[in-house]
Design an enzyme around this catalytic site. Sequence first.
Site, PDB file in Angstrom:
ATOM      1  N   TRP A 254     -87.260   2.402-103.205  1.00 16.97           N
ATOM      2  CA  TRP A 254     -86.129   1.929-104.011  1.00 16.97           C
ATOM      3  C   TRP A 254     -85.355   0.819-103.311  1.00 16.97           C
ATOM      4  O   TRP A 254     -84.739  -0.023-103.974  1.00 16.97           O
ATOM      5  CB  TRP A 254     -85.208   3.092-104.366  1.00 16.97           C
ATOM      6  CG  TRP A 254     -85.886   4.116-105.229  1.00 16.97           C
ATOM      7  CD1 TRP A 254     -85.912   5.462-105.039  1.00 16.97           C
ATOM      8  CD2 TRP A 254     -86.652   3.878-106.415  1.00 16.97           C
ATOM      9  NE1 TRP A 254     -86.646   6.083-106.022  1.00 16.97           N
ATOM     10  CE2 TRP A 254     -87.108   5.128-106.887  1.00 16.97           C
ATOM     11  CE3 TRP A 254     -87.000   2.730-107.128  1.00 16.97           C
ATOM     12  CZ2 TRP A 254     -87.887   5.266-108.031  1.00 16.97           C
ATOM     13  CZ3 TRP A 254     -87.783   2.864-108.269  1.00 16.97           C
ATOM     14  CH2 TRP A 254     -88.214   4.117-108.707  1.00 16.97           C
TER      15      TRP A 254
ATOM     16  N   GLU B 113     -81.196  17.723-108.379  1.00 11.16           N
ATOM     17  CA  GLU B 113     -82.400  17.987-107.578  1.00 11.16           C
ATOM     18  C   GLU B 113     -82.491  19.472-107.232  1.00 11.16           C
ATOM     19  O   GLU B 113     -81.560  20.246-107.459  1.00 11.16           O
ATOM     20  CB  GLU B 113     -82.381  17.156-106.280  1.00 11.16           C
ATOM     21  CG  GLU B 113     -83.234  15.914-106.321  1.00 11.16           C
ATOM     22  CD  GLU B 113     -84.737  16.200-106.301  1.00 11.16           C
ATOM     23  OE1 GLU B 113     -85.121  17.394-106.367  1.00 11.16           O
ATOM     24  OE2 GLU B 113     -85.519  15.235-106.217  1.00 11.16           O
TER      25      GLU B 113
ATOM     26  N   GLY C 205     -80.556  22.502-108.903  1.00 13.79           N
ATOM     27  CA  GLY C 205     -81.095  23.332-109.964  1.00 13.79           C
ATOM     28  C   GLY C 205     -82.549  22.989-110.212  1.00 13.79           C
ATOM     29  O   GLY C 205     -83.155  22.198-109.486  1.00 13.79           O
TER      30      GLY C 205
ATOM     31  N   PHE D  20     -84.936  21.449-113.087  1.00 14.35           N
ATOM     32  CA  PHE D  20     -84.679  20.712-114.319  1.00 14.35           C
ATOM     33  C   PHE D  20     -85.505  21.191-115.512  1.00 14.35           C
ATOM     34  O   PHE D  20     -85.322  20.731-116.630  1.00 14.35           O
ATOM     35  CB  PHE D  20     -84.743  19.191-114.152  1.00 14.35           C
ATOM     36  CG  PHE D  20     -86.016  18.582-113.635  1.00 14.35           C
ATOM     37  CD1 PHE D  20     -87.253  18.958-114.095  1.00 14.35           C
ATOM     38  CD2 PHE D  20     -85.942  17.556-112.697  1.00 14.35           C
ATOM     39  CE1 PHE D  20     -88.404  18.344-113.647  1.00 14.35           C
ATOM     40  CE2 PHE D  20     -87.084  16.936-112.227  1.00 14.35           C
ATOM     41  CZ  PHE D  20     -88.325  17.334-112.706  1.00 14.35           C
TER      42      PHE D  20
ATOM     43  N   HIS E 274     -94.712  10.797-114.969  1.00 23.58           N
ATOM     44  CA  HIS E 274     -96.129  10.633-114.619  1.00 23.58           C
ATOM     45  C   HIS E 274     -96.693  11.837-113.870  1.00 23.58           C
ATOM     46  O   HIS E 274     -97.903  11.975-113.731  1.00 23.58           O
ATOM     47  CB  HIS E 274     -96.344   9.344-113.822  1.00 23.58           C
ATOM     48  CG  HIS E 274     -95.906   9.402-112.398  1.00 23.58           C
ATOM     49  ND1 HIS E 274     -96.509   8.636-111.414  1.00 23.58           N
ATOM     50  CD2 HIS E 274     -94.945  10.126-111.765  1.00 23.58           C
ATOM     51  CE1 HIS E 274     -95.925   8.890-110.255  1.00 23.58           C
ATOM     52  NE2 HIS E 274     -94.974   9.780-110.449  1.00 23.58           N
TER      53      HIS E 274
END
Length: 387
Positions: A170, A216, A246, A248, A266
């Site tokens: 990133w 996350e 948590g 998701f 993906h």
Amino acid sequence: MHRGRSASARQERDFRALMDLAHGFMASQVLFAGCALRVFDAAALGPVDAAALARSSGLSPRGTRLLLDACAGLGLLRRRRGAGPRGPAYTNSPLASTFLVAGSPLSQRSLLLYLAGTTYLCWGHLADGVREGRSQYARAVGVDADDPFTAIYRSEAERLLFMRGLQETWSLCGGRVLTAFDLSPFRVICDLGGGSGALARMAARLYPGSEVTVFETPDVVAAARAHFPPPADEDGAEPRVRFLSGDFFRSPLPPADLYVLARVLHDWADAACVELLRRVRGALRPGGAVLLVESVLSPGGAGPTRTLLLSLTMLLQARGRERTEAEYRALTARAGFSRLRLRRPRGPYHAMMAARGGGAGARSDGGGGDATSQTGSGTGSEVGAQD
């Protein structure tokens, strides 16, 4: 005679191309070994020779010389003309200085070490993966787990390496995908499976009027807080990002105006993607949207080659695949979203935004599909991530 010569020349070209493909793994291992042995870190301090590097790093002189020459042959190092009494000296190429030195702002070293220690090993069992249609973690790293992230996070060291690799990815291209669309109208943003928080912090800097949350798993949140402190901006302020833990697929998702799913879908088969998107849509406020960040296949799925290879990585390491724009449009429509738009910023990833819409596709429960646990951040082997 002319046709014979042309055929022979073509065969020679084809044979060279074949050997380049067959020997490609050797080049990858030279790159990985150079990173693991900190060759490029040493060269960042000044010209290095094989004897001195071997002595300071506890390596064999012969192996060090061969590795340095191979790095130079691949364009990772530059071999200086002339040779002193200890042999030639080597310096980093611009590529190595930018991407392979640990302290570089755009370093991809952790990502490459993750590829070497996990993805490369899984790819050694590609034929088995094609025969069986399932991940190859059991053969590659000795972890037979239904959840791919159990294998990726098989130790705290591996968890941190993976998180650092995503953070490096990133740092290189996060800003491009976050500015592909104007996100300033969205006051509350949730990065689902946001890892260390690198992309979320970038969003907070780019859109200071927005509140950004990373959702996350508990272990990843703990690692992010312990090992990835937020960098201060130029004015000394830290971008405001909070973490929620948590699963998701099971836990209640926080209300938001925009959900970001970067390299998440993906990992999963279609049914699980639709279930997750429905959960996201159920947590979105009216007028909300979802931002998907993926490497999108061309229409018909014939390319680009890099994305086709990433799709095989998903076979070997997860349950999903890379998809075309039409396939993402179908997934979001099944979940109740509308008006999927795709932008192609410079770099390896595409940005897609779909509006919450007003159809009946939303569902706020967490079950269904083939989803059994949260994956967290995408397994993307980003692979550097170069186009």
